[in-house]
Design a protein around this motif. Sequence first.
Motif, PDB file in Angstrom:
ATOM      1  N   ILE A 315       0.836  -1.201   0.000  1.00 57.75           N
ATOM      2  CA  ILE A 315       0.000   0.000   0.000  1.00 57.75           C
ATOM      3  C   ILE A 315       0.870   1.250   0.000  1.00 57.75           C
ATOM      4  N   ASN A 316       1.925   1.250   0.813  1.00 60.46           N
ATOM      5  CA  ASN A 316       2.833   2.408   0.821  1.00 60.46           C
ATOM      6  C   ASN A 316       3.459   2.620  -0.559  1.00 60.46           C
ATOM      7  N   ASP A 317       3.840   1.555  -1.217  1.00 63.76           N
ATOM      8  CA  ASP A 317       4.428   1.665  -2.555  1.00 63.76           C
ATOM      9  C   ASP A 317       3.404   2.212  -3.552  1.00 63.76           C
ATOM     10  N   LEU A 318       2.176   1.708  -3.474  1.00 62.99           N
ATOM     11  CA  LEU A 318       1.138   2.192  -4.376  1.00 62.99           C
ATOM     12  C   LEU A 318       0.847   3.669  -4.115  1.00 62.99           C
ATOM     13  N   ASN A 319       0.725   4.059  -2.853  1.00 60.52           N
ATOM     14  CA  ASN A 319       0.521   5.467  -2.514  1.00 60.52           C
ATOM     15  C   ASN A 319       1.627   6.342  -3.095  1.00 60.52           C
ATOM     16  N   ARG A 320       2.856   5.886  -2.968  1.00 61.85           N
ATOM     17  CA  ARG A 320       3.987   6.672  -3.480  1.00 61.85           C
ATOM     18  C   ARG A 320       3.868   6.854  -4.993  1.00 61.85           C
ATOM     19  N   ARG A 321       3.498   5.789  -5.708  1.00 63.41           N
ATOM     20  CA  ARG A 321       3.374   5.881  -7.161  1.00 63.41           C
ATOM     21  C   ARG A 321       2.193   6.762  -7.578  1.00 63.41           C
ATOM     22  N   LEU A 322       1.238   6.924  -6.676  1.00 60.16           N
ATOM     23  CA  LEU A 322       0.075   7.769  -6.946  1.00 60.16           C
ATOM     24  C   LEU A 322       0.252   9.184  -6.398  1.00 60.16           C
ATOM     25  N   ASN A 323       1.464   9.490  -5.900  1.00 53.79           N
ATOM     26  CA  ASN A 323       1.774  10.821  -5.338  1.00 53.79           C
ATOM     27  C   ASN A 323       0.901  11.177  -4.139  1.00 53.79           C
ATOM     28  N   ILE A 324       0.651  10.187  -3.299  1.00 50.03           N
ATOM     29  CA  ILE A 324      -0.100  10.376  -2.056  1.00 50.03           C
ATOM     30  C   ILE A 324       0.897  10.432  -0.909  1.00 50.03           C
ATOM     31  N   PRO A 325       0.842  11.460  -0.064  1.00 53.26           N
ATOM     32  CA  PRO A 325       1.813  11.582   1.027  1.00 53.26           C
ATOM     33  C   PRO A 325       1.630  10.507   2.087  1.00 53.26           C
ATOM     34  N   ARG A 326       2.676  10.280   2.865  1.00 50.26           N
ATOM     35  CA  ARG A 326       2.617   9.234   3.899  1.00 50.26           C
ATOM     36  C   ARG A 326       2.038   9.739   5.202  1.00 50.26           C
ATOM     37  N   THR A 327       2.001  11.045   5.395  1.00 50.62           N
ATOM     38  CA  THR A 327       1.516  11.599   6.662  1.00 50.62           C
ATOM     39  C   THR A 327       0.538  12.739   6.401  1.00 50.62           C
ATOM     40  N   LEU A 328      -0.254  13.055   7.427  1.00 49.96           N
ATOM     41  CA  LEU A 328      -1.174  14.180   7.321  1.00 49.96           C
ATOM     42  C   LEU A 328      -0.436  15.511   7.282  1.00 49.96           C
ATOM     43  N   LYS A 329       0.677  15.600   7.995  1.00 52.29           N
ATOM     44  CA  LYS A 329       1.390  16.881   8.000  1.00 52.29           C
ATOM     45  C   LYS A 329       2.005  17.197   6.647  1.00 52.29           C
ATOM     46  N   ASP A 330       2.214  16.178   5.831  1.00 50.34           N
ATOM     47  CA  ASP A 330       2.756  16.390   4.483  1.00 50.34           C
ATOM     48  C   ASP A 330       1.664  16.553   3.430  1.00 50.34           C
ATOM     49  N   CYS A 331       0.395  16.548   3.861  1.00 42.38           N
ATOM     50  CA  CYS A 331      -0.718  16.697   2.939  1.00 42.38           C
ATOM     51  C   CYS A 331      -0.972  18.187   2.703  1.00 42.38           C
ATOM     52  N   HIS A 332      -0.939  18.589   1.443  1.00 38.15           N
ATOM     53  CA  HIS A 332      -1.087  20.007   1.116  1.00 38.15           C
ATOM     54  C   HIS A 332      -2.380  20.302   0.367  1.00 38.15           C
ATOM     55  N   GLU A 333      -3.277  19.331   0.306  1.00 39.14           N
ATOM     56  CA  GLU A 333      -4.565  19.557  -0.357  1.00 39.14           C
ATOM     57  C   GLU A 333      -5.368  20.621   0.393  1.00 39.14           C
ATOM     58  N   VAL A 334      -5.343  20.558   1.729  1.00 33.54           N
ATOM     59  CA  VAL A 334      -6.009  21.532   2.589  1.00 33.54           C
ATOM     60  C   VAL A 334      -5.022  21.970   3.659  1.00 33.54           C
ATOM     61  N   GLU A 335      -5.369  22.999   4.388  1.00 34.38           N
ATOM     62  CA  GLU A 335      -4.514  23.474   5.477  1.00 34.38           C
ATOM     63  C   GLU A 335      -4.699  22.571   6.693  1.00 34.38           C
ATOM     64  N   LEU A 336      -3.659  21.805   7.014  1.00 29.57           N
ATOM     65  CA  LEU A 336      -3.695  20.916   8.180  1.00 29.57           C
ATOM     66  C   LEU A 336      -2.678  21.408   9.193  1.00 29.57           C
ATOM     67  N   ASP A 337      -2.928  22.617   9.653  1.00 30.97           N
ATOM     68  CA  ASP A 337      -2.017  23.270  10.585  1.00 30.97           C
ATOM     69  C   ASP A 337      -1.874  22.460  11.876  1.00 30.97           C
ATOM     70  N   GLU A 338      -0.644  22.300  12.349  1.00 32.67           N
ATOM     71  CA  GLU A 338      -0.380  21.479  13.528  1.00 32.67           C
ATOM     72  C   GLU A 338      -1.112  21.985  14.761  1.00 32.67           C
ATOM     73  N   SER A 339      -1.125  23.305  14.968  1.00 30.96           N
ATOM     74  CA  SER A 339      -1.766  23.837  16.164  1.00 30.96           C
ATOM     75  C   SER A 339      -3.273  23.595  16.133  1.00 30.96           C
ATOM     76  N   LYS A 340      -3.905  23.770  14.957  1.00 33.49           N
ATOM     77  CA  LYS A 340      -5.340  23.506  14.870  1.00 33.49           C
ATOM     78  C   LYS A 340      -5.615  22.013  15.011  1.00 33.49           C
ATOM     79  N   PHE A 341      -4.746  21.186  14.420  1.00 33.56           N
ATOM     80  CA  PHE A 341      -4.904  19.738  14.546  1.00 33.56           C
ATOM     81  C   PHE A 341      -4.929  19.348  16.023  1.00 33.56           C
ATOM     82  N   ASN A 342      -3.993  19.862  16.792  1.00 30.99           N
ATOM     83  CA  ASN A 342      -3.933  19.521  18.214  1.00 30.99           C
ATOM     84  C   ASN A 342      -5.089  20.127  18.998  1.00 30.99           C
TER      85      ASN A 342
END
Length: 381
Positions: A315-342
Amino acid sequence: MTISTFALPRTIIYGENSLDHLARLTGKRAALVTGGSSMKRLGFLARARELLEQAGFECLIIDNVEPNPSVATVRRGAGAMLQFQPDWIVAIGGGSAIDAAKVMWCFYEHPHLDFADIIPVGSMPPLRNKARFVAIPSTSGSGSEITAFSVITDTEKHIKYPIVAADMVPDIAILDPRLPAAMPAAVTAHTGMDVLTHALEAYVSTAATSFTDPYAVEAIQLVFENLETAYLQPANISARYNMHNASALAGIAFTNASLGLVHSMAHKIGGEFGITHGLANAIMLPYIIQYNSLFTDKYRRLEKRLGIGSLISAINDLNRRLNIPRTLKDCHEVELDESKFNTVLDRMSGNAFADPCTLTNPGKPTVADVKSLYQHVYYGD
C-alpha cells in the motif's frame, strides 16, 4: 452461531455506453442531481438529460452538490423535488452527488423529518412511495451507487454522519467506464484508494462472512492490478472498466459487512478540515492495518492469497506511485495546521470513536487509542 443477512443490489448495468440505458426508463418526471461542473463540462449531464427526454421525461437539474455534501444542500434539493414531484431521481457524478441525492430522496418522501431523525441506524422510513432511484458514478471510488450508505456533513458541528438504510440502495446502478475516464489523475488516485479501503475494511470487519469476502478480495486484486494504469493512462478503458467494477464489488462487500476505523477517522478529519475522503483513507490505511494486525490474522491470509510479502509495504508503494503523502502533516490539499490539529484532536478522537464504523473494526480501540492513531498518522511515527 449468530444469524446474518446478505443482500445484493437491485440492478447493475455495466460496460461502455451503458449510460444509454436511461432511454429505456418509463415515467414522467426525472430530477437529475449532480455536483459542481465536471458532468456539465464533459457533456455527460447533457447526454443524460437528452436520453431521459427521449424516453418522454420532463427533467429538473439540481446541481452544485459540494464535495462534502451538507445538511443544507440535501434540504435545498429536497425542496426542489417537492415542487417538481419527480418519479425518478437520477444521481450522476461522484460519490458526494449520489450520497446527497439519497438523502434528498428521503426528505422528498418524508418532508416532516429532521436530519437528526435519520442518523440512528435503522431509523430511515420506507422509500419508493413517490420515486425510484438511478445512480451513475463518475468516479471509481465511493461505491455509493450500490450501497445502503450515505455520508452527510453537519457544517455547524464539523461532523460527517454516515447514514445507513437498506432502502437507500439504488434501484439501478449504471457503471459506464467512459465517465471516470474523464476524471483528473488526482481524483482517480484518491477515489481508487477509497475502493481499496472499502474492500480491506469489509474483509477484516467483525461482520465479514464467507458471502462478503469473495467480493472484497476480488475488489482488492482489481485495484492492485488496475489503479496505477488508470492513473497513468486515463483513457485506458480496460483499466477504467476494472476499477469501476471493483468499486461496485467493494460496495457490495461493505454494505453487507460494514467498515472500520479508517472510515471512522476519515469521516471526522474530513468534517474538521475538509480533506478529500479518499485521500484521508489512503494516508491512514497503512497505520490502521498495523494496529488491526494485533487483532486479526486475515491480513496475513490475504498476503498469502495475493502473493505479496507485506500488505502495508504494498500500500505504501502504491501510494507513493500515486503521489499520495505518507503523513497528514505532508498533505497540502487543505490546510492541516499542527496547532489547529492539536486543538481539535480530542473532539475529533471522541467523535471518531463514536462513529458507527468503529463498531465493526477488528480491534476495539478506546478514545485514547484513536487519539494516538491520529497522532501517528499526522507525524508519521
